[in-house]
Design an enzyme around this catalytic site. Structure first.
Site, PDB file in Angstrom:
ATOM      1  N   ASP A  32     -10.849   6.767   4.067  1.00 45.41           N
ATOM      2  CA  ASP A  32     -11.327   6.340   2.746  1.00 45.41           C
ATOM      3  C   ASP A  32     -12.205   7.450   2.150  1.00 45.41           C
ATOM      4  O   ASP A  32     -13.015   8.060   2.840  1.00 45.41           O
ATOM      5  CB  ASP A  32     -12.116   5.029   2.868  1.00 45.41           C
ATOM      6  CG  ASP A  32     -12.296   4.346   1.530  1.00 45.41           C
ATOM      7  OD1 ASP A  32     -11.681   3.293   1.321  1.00 45.41           O
ATOM      8  OD2 ASP A  32     -13.049   4.873   0.681  1.00 45.41           O
ATOM      9  N   GLN A  95     -10.424  -6.217  -5.196  1.00 43.77           N
ATOM     10  CA  GLN A  95      -9.392  -5.174  -5.103  1.00 43.77           C
ATOM     11  C   GLN A  95      -9.480  -4.261  -6.323  1.00 43.77           C
ATOM     12  O   GLN A  95      -9.394  -4.732  -7.459  1.00 43.77           O
ATOM     13  CB  GLN A  95      -7.987  -5.804  -5.011  1.00 43.77           C
ATOM     14  CG  GLN A  95      -6.898  -4.776  -4.733  1.00 43.77           C
ATOM     15  CD  GLN A  95      -5.506  -5.398  -4.613  1.00 43.77           C
ATOM     16  OE1 GLN A  95      -5.294  -6.542  -5.020  1.00 43.77           O
ATOM     17  NE2 GLN A  95      -4.573  -4.649  -4.062  1.00 43.77           N
ATOM     18  N   HIS A 101      -3.591  -2.381   0.733  1.00 45.00           N
ATOM     19  CA  HIS A 101      -4.194  -1.531   1.766  1.00 45.00           C
ATOM     20  C   HIS A 101      -5.101  -2.378   2.636  1.00 45.00           C
ATOM     21  O   HIS A 101      -5.737  -3.319   2.171  1.00 45.00           O
ATOM     22  CB  HIS A 101      -4.967  -0.354   1.157  1.00 45.00           C
ATOM     23  CG  HIS A 101      -5.922  -0.772   0.087  1.00 45.00           C
ATOM     24  ND1 HIS A 101      -5.515  -1.088  -1.200  1.00 45.00           N
ATOM     25  CD2 HIS A 101      -7.261  -0.954   0.101  1.00 45.00           C
ATOM     26  CE1 HIS A 101      -6.565  -1.439  -1.915  1.00 45.00           C
ATOM     27  NE2 HIS A 101      -7.635  -1.375  -1.136  1.00 45.00           N
TER      28      HIS A 101
HETATM   29  P1  AMP Z   1     -10.281  -1.984  -2.698  1.00 41.94           P
HETATM   30  O1  AMP Z   1     -11.562  -2.199  -3.422  1.00 41.94           O
HETATM   31  O2  AMP Z   1     -10.047  -2.938  -1.557  1.00 41.94           O
HETATM   32  O3  AMP Z   1      -9.107  -1.928  -3.649  1.00 41.94           O
HETATM   33  O4  AMP Z   1     -10.419  -0.568  -2.002  1.00 41.94           O
HETATM   34  C1  AMP Z   1     -10.015   0.621  -2.563  1.00 41.94           C
HETATM   35  C2  AMP Z   1     -10.492   1.717  -1.644  1.00 41.94           C
HETATM   36  O5  AMP Z   1      -9.749   2.892  -1.904  1.00 41.94           O
HETATM   37  C3  AMP Z   1     -11.965   2.061  -1.805  1.00 41.94           C
HETATM   38  O6  AMP Z   1     -12.622   1.911  -0.544  1.00 41.94           O
HETATM   39  C4  AMP Z   1     -11.930   3.521  -2.261  1.00 41.94           C
HETATM   40  O7  AMP Z   1     -12.988   4.278  -1.751  1.00 41.94           O
HETATM   41  C5  AMP Z   1     -10.601   3.992  -1.733  1.00 41.94           C
HETATM   42  N1  AMP Z   1      -9.977   5.085  -2.447  1.00 41.94           N
HETATM   43  C6  AMP Z   1      -9.738   5.175  -3.776  1.00 41.94           C
HETATM   44  N2  AMP Z   1      -9.103   6.334  -4.060  1.00 41.94           N
HETATM   45  C7  AMP Z   1      -8.923   6.968  -2.879  1.00 41.94           C
HETATM   46  C8  AMP Z   1      -8.326   8.211  -2.501  1.00 41.94           C
HETATM   47  N3  AMP Z   1      -7.786   9.040  -3.404  1.00 41.94           N
HETATM   48  N4  AMP Z   1      -8.315   8.546  -1.182  1.00 41.94           N
HETATM   49  C9  AMP Z   1      -8.872   7.732  -0.271  1.00 41.94           C
HETATM   50  N5  AMP Z   1      -9.440   6.542  -0.560  1.00 41.94           N
HETATM   51  C10 AMP Z   1      -9.474   6.180  -1.848  1.00 41.94           C
END
Ligand code: AMP
Ligand code: ZN
Length: 138
Positions: A32, A95, A101
């Site tokens: 992440d 989300q 994910h």
């Molecule tokens: P959610 O809130 O469950 O949709 O989680 C989205 C997650 O994606 C968050 O923990 C972000 O930090 C992570 N995230 C967003 N963009 C990226 C990226 N380019 N690479 C890695 N993690 C990401």
């Protein structure tokens, strides 16, 4: 099916760089970008599905097998004291990226994170009716 507007589709396709732990035909596991704790990782199906409501059970089986493998590797590699698995579906559930994910969040004594909910209340009757309503739709 790759969606050009979806960041995780683009990561899965290799169009956007990521720090990858593991990759196979079906999944990519990445670190992440804004980790809650050291080792916070995401298991992402390569095929676009917005959330759990679009996932088939076969994919879900493979996903959880992989989650177990990654979790055990994290325990050995990071010596974490615990681990949360979090998976958000829909804006109301937190989300932010609308491509399924699974979060794997290693936990450490004193890490300052709080991923738990506030306990609520339900009567015996309410619990029974709710259980029945769900069972009927399975
Ligand atoms: P959610 O809130 O469950 O949709 O989680 C989205 C997650 O994606 C968050 O923990 C972000 O930090 C992570 N995230 C967003 N963009 C990226 C990226 N380019 N690479 C890695 N993690 C990401
Ligand atoms: Zn996608």
């Amino acid at each position: 099916m790759k969606d050009e507007n979806c960041i995780f589709c683009r990561i899965a396709a290799g169009d956007i760089p990521s720090t990858t732990i593991y990759e196979d035909e079906f999944f990519i596991v990445i670190m992440d970008l804004s980790p809650a704790t050291k080792g916070h990782a995401l298991i992402i199906p390569k095929e676009h599905m917005a959330d759990i409501f679009e996932m088939d059970e076969k994919t879900a089986g493979k996903l959880f097998k992989l989650a177990v493998r990654i979790a055990k590797a994290m325990k050995k590699a990071l010596n974490c004291d615990g681990l949360n698995i979090v998976q958000n579906n829909g804006e109301i559930a937190g989300q932010t990226v609308r491509h399924f994910h699974l979060h794997l969040i290693p936990r450490y004594e004193g890490d300052g994170q709080n991923i738990l909910w506030t306990p609520g209340e339900a009567s015996d009757e309410e619990r029974r009716m709710t259980a029945e309503a769900i069972r009927e739709k399975m």
